[in-house]
Design a protein around this motif. Structure first.
Motif, PDB file in Angstrom:
ATOM      1  N   UNK A 171       0.703  -1.078   0.064  1.00 21.60           N
ATOM      2  CA  UNK A 171      -0.043   0.081   0.084  1.00 21.60           C
ATOM      3  C   UNK A 171       0.890   1.207   0.094  1.00 21.60           C
ATOM      4  N   UNK A 172       0.263   2.443  -0.441  1.00 21.89           N
ATOM      5  CA  UNK A 172       1.032   3.746  -0.219  1.00 21.89           C
ATOM      6  C   UNK A 172       0.227   4.483   0.595  1.00 21.89           C
ATOM      7  N   UNK A 173       1.142   5.028   1.398  1.00 22.51           N
ATOM      8  CA  UNK A 173       0.517   6.220   2.378  1.00 22.51           C
ATOM      9  C   UNK A 173       0.618   7.560   1.872  1.00 22.51           C
ATOM     10  N   UNK A 174      -0.162   8.240   2.399  1.00 27.25           N
ATOM     11  CA  UNK A 174      -0.265   9.829   2.119  1.00 27.25           C
ATOM     12  C   UNK A 174      -1.069  10.381   3.579  1.00 27.25           C
ATOM     13  N   UNK A 175      -0.286  10.737   4.314  1.00 28.47           N
ATOM     14  CA  UNK A 175      -0.747  11.022   5.545  1.00 28.47           C
ATOM     15  C   UNK A 175      -0.453  12.515   5.754  1.00 28.47           C
ATOM     16  N   UNK A 176      -1.556  13.377   6.239  1.00 27.33           N
ATOM     17  CA  UNK A 176      -1.358  14.854   6.392  1.00 27.33           C
ATOM     18  C   UNK A 176      -1.342  14.913   7.879  1.00 27.33           C
ATOM     19  N   UNK A 177      -0.117  15.459   8.637  1.00 29.87           N
ATOM     20  CA  UNK A 177      -0.247  15.360  10.102  1.00 29.87           C
ATOM     21  C   UNK A 177      -0.199  16.916  10.436  1.00 29.87           C
ATOM     22  N   UNK A 178      -1.296  17.345  11.296  1.00 31.15           N
ATOM     23  CA  UNK A 178      -1.370  18.825  11.494  1.00 31.15           C
ATOM     24  C   UNK A 178      -0.965  18.821  13.074  1.00 31.15           C
ATOM     25  N   UNK A 179       0.163  19.512  13.478  1.00 26.05           N
ATOM     26  CA  UNK A 179       0.566  19.462  14.952  1.00 26.05           C
ATOM     27  C   UNK A 179       0.063  20.804  15.550  1.00 26.05           C
ATOM     28  N   UNK A 180      -0.533  20.597  16.803  1.00 24.81           N
ATOM     29  CA  UNK A 180      -1.017  21.813  17.319  1.00 24.81           C
ATOM     30  C   UNK A 180      -0.845  22.077  18.616  1.00 24.81           C
TER      31      UNK A 180
END
Length: 167
Positions: free
Chosen positions: A43-52
């Protein structure tokens, strides 16, 4: 005569194995492009992580990576993706692929690597469930391609408590 027959059979066997090994392989070496596939789903991963912060303000300069559970690591996890840093909006984009996909959880770690520059923050590890809606398939990517997992994750980091200093 028996020995001669065994030797001829042995030489024919070795010759045919060498011929097949040279001209018939498990991957397409002469073109066709794409990923070399040896029989392992990926599988391929596209992760958008927002850190706050707890107040919802973005934190810049945080190192974010995807993790995998491990019995051999001190904290129970090992990193398996390249580390990405958050930008001024507190966002880090992670693109990677993994073979032998069988996970139903995604583990993300955020580490304050720049010290006091953007505040001091405690390391955060969070788990996120992977649902069938997160897996997007593209039939043109090959027989073993299982899809792209697209996730958006928000990590809220706690500030490092100030140490009590003697007066």
């Amino acid at each position: 005569m028996k020995k001669l027959t065994k030797r001829v059979a042995s030489l024919l066997s070795i010759g045919s194995a060498a011929f097949l090994g040279l001209f018939h392989t498990s991957c397409d070496r002469l073109g066709g492009g794409g990923r070399v596939e040896y029989g392992s789903p990926y599988v391929e991963y596209e992760v958008k992580a927002k850190v706050q912060s707890p107040e919802g303000k973005p934190i810049e300069g945080i190192e974010v990576t995807l993790l995998e559970k491990s019995n051999y690591a001190e904290d129970g996890f090992v990193s398996w993706t390249k580390i990405q840093q958050t930008d001024a909006n507190g966002v880090a984009q992670i693109f990677d692929d993994a073979s032998a996909f069988g996970r139903n959880m995604l583990y993300v770690r955020a580490v304050d690597a720049d010290g006091a520059k953007n505040g001091r923050w405690e390391t955060k590890v969070d788990s996120v469930a992977i649902t069938p809606a997160d897996i997007h398939k593209d039939k043109s990517k090959g027989h073993w391609y299982e899809g792209t997992i697209k996730k958006e994750v928000t990590l809220t980091m706690a500030p490092v408590p100030k140490e009590d200093t003697p007066k």
